[in-house]
Every structure is written in structure tokens, then in C-alpha cells.
Design a protein around this motif. Structure first.
Motif, PDB file in Angstrom:
ATOM      1  N   LEU A  37      -5.316   0.744 -25.261  1.00  0.00           N
ATOM      2  CA  LEU A  37      -5.178   1.717 -24.211  1.00  0.00           C
ATOM      3  C   LEU A  37      -3.628   2.190 -24.356  1.00  0.00           C
ATOM      4  O   LEU A  37      -3.440   3.405 -24.240  1.00  0.00           O
ATOM      5  N   ASN A  38      -2.646   1.685 -24.792  1.00  0.00           N
ATOM      6  CA  ASN A  38      -1.469   2.222 -24.923  1.00  0.00           C
ATOM      7  C   ASN A  38      -1.226   3.143 -26.138  1.00  0.00           C
ATOM      8  O   ASN A  38      -0.343   4.000 -26.394  1.00  0.00           O
ATOM      9  N   SER A  39      -2.387   3.100 -26.950  1.00  0.00           N
ATOM     10  CA  SER A  39      -2.477   4.034 -28.217  1.00  0.00           C
ATOM     11  C   SER A  39      -2.353   5.549 -27.658  1.00  0.00           C
ATOM     12  O   SER A  39      -2.257   6.517 -28.392  1.00  0.00           O
ATOM     13  N   HIS A  40      -3.067   5.561 -26.462  1.00  0.00           N
ATOM     14  CA  HIS A  40      -3.103   6.864 -25.656  1.00  0.00           C
ATOM     15  C   HIS A  40      -1.921   7.146 -25.128  1.00  0.00           C
ATOM     16  O   HIS A  40      -1.615   6.770 -24.033  1.00  0.00           O
ATOM     17  N   GLU A  41      -0.854   7.860 -25.615  1.00  0.00           N
ATOM     18  CA  GLU A  41       0.724   7.910 -25.377  1.00  0.00           C
ATOM     19  C   GLU A  41       0.727   8.680 -24.198  1.00  0.00           C
ATOM     20  O   GLU A  41       1.368   8.651 -23.245  1.00  0.00           O
ATOM     21  N   ARG A  86       4.834  17.187  -8.120  1.00  0.00           N
ATOM     22  CA  ARG A  86       4.701  16.533  -9.476  1.00  0.00           C
ATOM     23  C   ARG A  86       3.522  15.252  -9.453  1.00  0.00           C
ATOM     24  O   ARG A  86       2.806  15.225 -10.397  1.00  0.00           O
ATOM     25  N   LEU A  87       3.457  14.629  -8.485  1.00  0.00           N
ATOM     26  CA  LEU A  87       2.507  13.649  -8.236  1.00  0.00           C
ATOM     27  C   LEU A  87       1.183  14.070  -8.262  1.00  0.00           C
ATOM     28  O   LEU A  87       0.311  13.517  -8.995  1.00  0.00           O
ATOM     29  N   ALA A  88       0.855  15.395  -7.708  1.00  0.00           N
ATOM     30  CA  ALA A  88      -0.434  15.895  -7.726  1.00  0.00           C
ATOM     31  C   ALA A  88      -0.702  16.371  -9.145  1.00  0.00           C
ATOM     32  O   ALA A  88      -1.943  16.315  -9.442  1.00  0.00           O
ATOM     33  N   ASP A  89       0.108  16.844  -9.889  1.00  0.00           N
ATOM     34  CA  ASP A  89      -0.002  17.298 -11.101  1.00  0.00           C
ATOM     35  C   ASP A  89      -0.460  16.368 -11.858  1.00  0.00           C
ATOM     36  O   ASP A  89      -1.252  16.328 -12.849  1.00  0.00           O
ATOM     37  N   VAL A  90       0.248  15.271 -11.639  1.00  0.00           N
ATOM     38  CA  VAL A  90      -0.104  14.167 -12.715  1.00  0.00           C
ATOM     39  C   VAL A  90      -1.368  13.483 -12.401  1.00  0.00           C
ATOM     40  O   VAL A  90      -2.140  13.169 -13.512  1.00  0.00           O
ATOM     41  N   HIS A  91      -1.854  13.345 -11.397  1.00  0.00           N
ATOM     42  CA  HIS A  91      -3.052  13.250 -10.932  1.00  0.00           C
ATOM     43  C   HIS A  91      -4.115  13.795 -11.433  1.00  0.00           C
ATOM     44  O   HIS A  91      -5.185  13.253 -12.008  1.00  0.00           O
ATOM     45  N   GLU A  92      -3.907  15.268 -11.342  1.00  0.00           N
ATOM     46  CA  GLU A  92      -4.923  16.286 -11.757  1.00  0.00           C
ATOM     47  C   GLU A  92      -5.086  15.860 -13.278  1.00  0.00           C
ATOM     48  O   GLU A  92      -6.164  16.141 -13.924  1.00  0.00           O
ATOM     49  N   LEU A 151       1.778   9.244 -18.198  1.00  0.00           N
ATOM     50  CA  LEU A 151       1.504   9.548 -16.974  1.00  0.00           C
ATOM     51  C   LEU A 151       1.166   8.585 -16.019  1.00  0.00           C
ATOM     52  O   LEU A 151       1.583   8.692 -14.662  1.00  0.00           O
ATOM     53  N   LEU A 152       0.444   7.689 -16.390  1.00  0.00           N
ATOM     54  CA  LEU A 152       0.533   6.457 -15.392  1.00  0.00           C
ATOM     55  C   LEU A 152       1.769   5.676 -14.793  1.00  0.00           C
ATOM     56  O   LEU A 152       1.932   5.547 -13.921  1.00  0.00           O
ATOM     57  N   ALA A 153       2.737   5.808 -15.985  1.00  0.00           N
ATOM     58  CA  ALA A 153       4.191   5.205 -15.496  1.00  0.00           C
ATOM     59  C   ALA A 153       4.687   6.377 -14.641  1.00  0.00           C
ATOM     60  O   ALA A 153       5.313   5.755 -13.772  1.00  0.00           O
ATOM     61  N   GLU A 154       4.576   7.547 -14.769  1.00  0.00           N
ATOM     62  CA  GLU A 154       5.131   8.386 -14.193  1.00  0.00           C
ATOM     63  C   GLU A 154       4.625   8.487 -12.621  1.00  0.00           C
ATOM     64  O   GLU A 154       5.156   8.667 -11.437  1.00  0.00           O
ATOM     65  N   ALA A 155       3.316   8.192 -12.579  1.00  0.00           N
ATOM     66  CA  ALA A 155       2.659   8.283 -11.237  1.00  0.00           C
ATOM     67  C   ALA A 155       3.065   7.124 -10.170  1.00  0.00           C
ATOM     68  O   ALA A 155       3.079   7.181  -9.213  1.00  0.00           O
ATOM     69  N   ASP A 156       3.475   5.935 -11.028  1.00  0.00           N
ATOM     70  CA  ASP A 156       4.022   4.926 -10.284  1.00  0.00           C
ATOM     71  C   ASP A 156       5.485   5.170  -9.874  1.00  0.00           C
ATOM     72  O   ASP A 156       5.889   4.268  -9.008  1.00  0.00           O
TER      73      ASP A 156
END
Length: 637
Positions: free
Chosen positions: A87-91, A108-114, A96-101
């Protein structure tokens, strides 16, 4: 538009030219097998495409918006689980998951989830788990840290990471070397469905026949592209060589007649003009050389002599390591005419069985009955580590054949294509294929009655593999073969044995039956998992009755999760429309009678090739559309 364009590429390593003004184009979605002799420069070419080394001339152009995936020589390591590593190979997903948290900016949160929705981030764990399972890792193994596994298994994790990324261009260098035959068959099926482009270095004929659409041949420092798999490549190349030789013979005959005329009439005044005319015509004749075939690779095994049956018999034998039995209650018989392929996943006891027969492991219980005159030859790929790097093949063989004369030592090496020059080359300077030849020569030095071959072809090129098949066909003794190369298995073995569930049992059928059996077992496992998931959902539903707000929230969440799938279906439908339009246009051109009067044969052949490619892409797209529709229906039912 091409995905990758190689133009007049020149590559040199240590002063040796591997490619000289070679060119190749790879279109999106095109899967190409890259073949060539050991040391021809295939891996070097992949390294240049990946940007690891700079060209010495020419250019490599990769589409700017495309992504590239590659299995490198370095294996992954660390304390993360296999699933987390893949999973971590998909940088981008990891970032994005780290940024969402962490982000507190609503926009920005909406952009990340999109963006997470766009890259199917929610389905990533399931996709990664499916790939790992196909490569031989069960659910428990996927939870274990990478450091728990050996180098060969870590290479599978590296392969899983590359496949998981599903890039626009996938670079694979001998991907089946660390796979058992089950995982190899799974990889063939995966690559056949892969929508991206791939450049695959392989000596596995079945993989090349079943998974690629064209063959790129690296020969004499050039690249040539042939449509179809390896079998088609051999047919086309043979026809081209025959045609070139016939044309060369015809021109040679014409040249000889002209030269004879000139020699005869040059001095005669009445024929002087004709002689001068023939000289000019002779100068204009093209130079076409006959194809000089390379010396074919030849292997041969020494004649072992006859043994009375049975050669070897096992009665209720258990074998393993320390106090742990790997195989139990084995009752099997071997005769001198047996040609057996031992199949099964890695870790199920195939190599343990070979070591038992080779005398490297003693039975924990039961009885091994063998002829007192039985000689066993054992080849295992790990034996490469036991070779002395500073010694030559001659020194290795002379040390093991103490009573042999120098000519006898060299004759045994020559049986496997180690000529005078390579016989005097230090092992450290030999290629992987040449080391494999040395191991075969060492394993058979005493003319064994029983040959145990554990992955003998990992580093052999296609010609050497064919030579091994021919030599085994002429061998008078028994053979037990452990190999992921299904072409080798089908060519050599007349019996299949399966290592599974702590024992070895004969399989009633051939390789086609075995493939069908594996497919049925995989389908059954999928159905069992689905039933278990369904039971879990029902149990959850019976103990927890969601209120209306929860139901609305669940429906909303389901709509959100299914949005990428619905978008994928729409994209596939649009692509189908474009392909249908392109197909109709090509068919209309080919149906036009004027085409065959005004066009060259090459242009007509190109149109037919384009039509075949569009039809194939249409079939693949329809298959993906049907799969997506089924997935949507299952998710909404």
C-alpha cells in the motif's frame, strides 16, 4: 500517440557496445516481450528506460503525463507488514491519507477526498491483498513484517508493489524467476488483463505466448519488433531467414553468370560493350549476405546405464528439519523411465523432497529403499552461492573428478556449452546462464541414474532452455523436475505430482487439467470468502438495527463509494464508442476495392494489423466493462 519512443539508442557498458542506434516504439496498452541472448543488454535497456543510466547516443522519450513502474533488484525490507508495504508503494495515496488526517482547511480537505476518490483509494487494500494472494501470500502471511521473509519471497513483494501501482508502463525483468508455477500462471492471467503497456524481459515461453502482443528481439545490437507471442516470432524469423537465404543464393547465381560472361568476352572486340555493360550491372547488384546461423546451443547428459526396477521406493516416509516434519507418510515409487514434474506452491515441500532423494536429508520415519548402485544428480539454483568465485569451471570440475584426465574434465564441461574460453574464465565473470551450465555439468559428472532438477532454467536463455529440453528427451535415466516453466514441464514430464498439505500425491491429468483445477480451486476460495463475508454482514445486521438516519448515512456512503465505479463504467462506454468508430472506419477502408489497386502491400498489411489491434482492444474493453457492471450489481444488491 506513443507512450515510449526509443530513437537511434546507443548503450555501452565498460567499453562494450550493447545497443547501436536501436529504435523501438511502445503504444499505450501494448504488452511487449523483450528477448535476446544472455548478456545481450536487455536489463541494461530497462535501466536506461527507467533513467538509471544515461544513453551514449540517441534518445528515450517517455510521455510526460504517464507513470512508470519497475521491479528493481533491491528487495524491500523493514517491520511493516506485506500489505502495508505494498500500500505504501503508492506514494500519492499515502501522502493524501496523511494529509486528510492532519489538515484543518475544509477546502483542502474536500480536494484531498476528491482526489482519493479519483484514485480508488478506498479499494486499495482489497486490490493489494488480491495481488499478494495471487503471488502466494495468504491472509496470515500478509500481516507479517517483510523482514520475516527470505530474499526470494521479498522479490515477490516488490513485484506485488509494481503490479499494485498499475502504471501506464510496467517494466519487468524476469518476473517469474522467484515464482512457483501457480504464481506464474496467476501472473500470466494478470498481465493478459492488464490495461497498461508493459515491457517484459523473460525467457519463459508460456509467459511470452500467453501475455504479450509482440516480441522485441535484441540481436546484433539492434531491436526488431514482431507481432504475436514467442511461437509466432519463431515462425516469422524462420521464414525471413529462409527468404533472405534464397534471395542471397539467387543473387549469387546471377553475379556468377555475369562474372563468367565478363571473364570470357572482355578481351573480344565484338563483345566489349556487352562486357562493360555487364560490369556496370554487376556493380549495381545489391549485397545480400546469407544468414549465418549461430552455433546452436547443445546440452547432453552422460549415459547412466541400466538399473533393475524399482530404482527407488519410499514406504511411509516423513521428512523435515529438526523436530518439524514438512512431508509425512510418503509412499511412492520411482523407475528409470519416470519423467515427473513436482508441482505446488513454494513452501509446501518440493525442495525438501528433492533433498531427501539426493541424500541431503534423512527420513524422520519410514523407509527409503534404493538400489545400491543408484547415482543421483542434484541441481538446485541456490548452489550458485557455493561456487568459488576466483576459480574457473575447469578447476571446479577437476576438483570433483579427481581421477579424470584434463580432456575428460573439459569434455564434461563441453556437454553444457562451456567452451575452451568460458571453461578458463573465473566464475565471478560468468553470466547467470553460464553458472547454471556449470552447475548442470557438476551435477551430472558421475552419470546419474536419477536427475533432480530444482528450477534449472532460471538464468538460461531461450536457446539454452530448448537445448535442455532436447537433452532431457535423449537422457536414459529418470527425471524429477521442479520448475515454474510450464513449457519445460509440458515438454519433459509425463507425470505430475502435487506437493500440498504435507504430502505428495500423483495428479491424474496434464498441465491443461492442472490449470483448470487451479482455476476451479481459486473460484471456490472466492465463493467461500464471499459467503463468509455475507454471513458476517447478516450477523451484524441481526444484532444491530440501524435507525433511519443511519440508513440514510449508509446509502450516502454507498453512493460515495460507488461513484468511482460508475465513473469507470462511463469512461469504458465512451472508449467502446471510440473503438467501434475506429473499427468501422478501418473495415470501410479494407472493403474499398480501390485500396488493392492503388496501395502497397505493406500499407494493406498495416491496415489489417491496425484492425486486429483495435478489435483486441475492443474485446478487452468490453471485458472490463462487463466486470465493472457485475461489480456494480453485486455492490447494489
Amino acid at each position: 500517440m506513443s507512450l515510449l519512443t526509443i530513437t537511434d539508442l546507443t548503450l555501452r557498458i565498460a567499453g562494450r557496445t550493447l545497443l547501436d542506434q536501436a529504435s523501438l516504439t511502445i503504444e499505450p496498452g501494448r504488452r511487449i516481450g523483450l528477448i535476446g541472448h544472455n548478456g545481450a543488454g536487455k536489463s541494461t535497456l530497462l535501466a536506461a528506460i527507467a533513467g538509471d543510466i544515461a544513453p551514449d547516443g540517441g534518445s528515450i522519450t517517455f510521455s510526460g503525463r504517464a507513470t512508470m513502474g519497475r521491479v528493481k533488484q533491491e528487495t524491500p525490507s523493514g517491520d511493516l507488514s506485506l500489505l502495508e508495504t505494498v500500500l505504501n508503494s503508492h506514494e500519492e495515496r499515502t501522502r493524501l491519507l496523511a494529509e486528510a488526517d492532519s489538515t484543518t482547511d475544509p477546502t483542502r480537505l474536500a480536494d484531498v477526498h476528491e482526489r482519493l476518490l479519483a484514485i480508488d483509494a478506498h479499494s486499495a487494500p482489497a486490490r493489494a491483498s488480491t495481488i499478494l494472494a495471487g503471488l502466494g501470500f495468504d491472509q496470515e502471511a500478509q500481516k507479517r513484517p517483510v523482514n520475516d521473509f527470505s530474499g526470494g519471497w521479498r522479490m515477490r513483494v516488490a513485484l506485488a508493489s509494481a503490479l499494485f501501482l498499475a502504471p501506464d508502463l510496467l517494466l519487468l525483468d524476469e518476473p517469474t524467476n522467484h515464482l512457483d508455477i501457480e504464481a506464474t500462471l496467476w501472473l500470466e492471467n494478470w498481465l493478459a488483463r492488464f490495461p497498461g503497456a508493459a515491457l517484459i524481459v523473460s525467457h519463459d515461453r508460456a509467459l511470452l505466448d500467453n501475455s504479450v502482443q509482440a516480441i522485441a528481439h535484441l540481436d546484433q545490437k539492434k531491436l526488431s519488433l514482431t507481432p504475436g507471442g514467442y511461437e509466432r516470432f519463431v515462425q516469422i524469423r524462420t521464414e525471413q531467414r529462409l527468404q533472405q537465404n534464397r534471395q542471397a543464393e539467387k543473387l549469387a547465381d546471377q553475379r556468377a553468370k555475369m562474372e563468367a560472361f565478363v571473364a570470357r568476352f572482355r578481351a573480344k572486340a565484338t563483345k566489349a560493350k556487352q562486357a562493360q555493360s555487364r560490369l556496370k550491372a554487376l556493380a549495381r547488384l545489391p549485397q545480400i549476405d546469407s544468414v549465418v546461423e549461430e552455433t546452436p546451443t547443445r546440452f547432453s547428459f552422460p549415459d547412466p546405464g541400466a538399473l533393475p526396477p524399482p530404482m527407488l521406493k519410499l514406504e511411509d516416509v516423513s521428512v523435515g528439519y529438526g523436530e518439524t516434519a514438512i512431508l509425512r507418510r510418503l509412499s511412492l515409487r520411482l523407475d528409470s523411465d519416470n519423467r515427473i514434474a513436482l508441482l505446488g506452491r513454494n513452501g509446501h515441500g518440493k525442495s525438501t523432497f528433492a533433498k531427501l532423494l539426493a541424500g541431503q536429508l534423512s527420513p524422520m520415519s519410514g523407509e527409503v529403499q534404493a538400489s545400491s548402485r543408484l547415482r543421483v544428480g542434484y541441481f538446485a539454483q541456490h548452489q550458485t552461492d557455493e561456487l568459488i568465485l576466483d576459480e574457473t569451471p575447469v578447476q571446479h570440475m577437476a576438483r570433483t573428478l579427481k581421477d579424470a584426465t584434463p580432456p575428460q574434465v573439459r569434455a564434461q564441461l563441453a556437454r553444457f556449452g562451456l567452451d575452451a574460453e568460458r571453461a578458463e574464465t573465473p566464475v565471478r565473470n560468468l553470466s547467470g546462464g553460464e553458472k547454471a551450465r556449470l552447475l548442470l555439468a557438476l551435477a551430472t559428472r558421475h552419470a546419474p541414474h536419477l536427475l533432480l532438477l530444482d528450477e534449472p532454467t532460471n538464468h538460461l536463455d531461450l536457446d539454452a532452455r530448448d537445448a535442455l529440453i532436447r537433452a532431457l528427451g535423449e537422457f536414459e535415466g529418470a527425471v524429477i523436475l521442479i520448475s515454474h516453466d510450464s513449457h519445460l514441464v509440458e515438454s519433459v514430464a509425463d507425470q505430475l505430482w502435487i506437493a500440498e498439505n504435507g504430502t505428495i500425491t500423483p495428479f491424474d491429468g496434464d498441465m491443461d487439467d492442472y490449470r483448470s483445477w487451479l482455476d476451479e480451486r481459486a473460484k471456490q476460495a472466492t465463493q467461500d470468502n464471499q459467503r463468509q463475508a455475507s454471513r458476517t454482514q447478516k450477523d451484524t445486521a441481526s444484532t444491530t438495527q440501524p435507525d433511519k438516519n443511519q440508513q440514510r448515512a449508509q446509502r450516502k456512503e454507498q453512493t460515495r463509494q460507488l461513484a468511482p465505479l460508475r465513473r469507470k463504467i462511463r469512461d469504458l462506454e465512451t472508449r467502446l464508442e471510440r473503438l467501434e468508430k475506429a473499427k468501422s472506419q478501418l473495415e470501410a477502408k479494407l472493403a474499398d476495392p480501390n485500396l488493392y489497386q492503388s496501395s502497397r502491400a505493406e500499407d494493406i498489411a498495416t491496415l489489417n494489423s491496425d484492425l486486429a489491434l483495435v478489435s483486441q482492444k475492443q474485446e478487452e474493453t468490453e471485458m472490463h466493462w462487463l466486470e465493472a457492471q457485475d461489480e456494480l450489481e453485486n455492490a447494489t444488491n
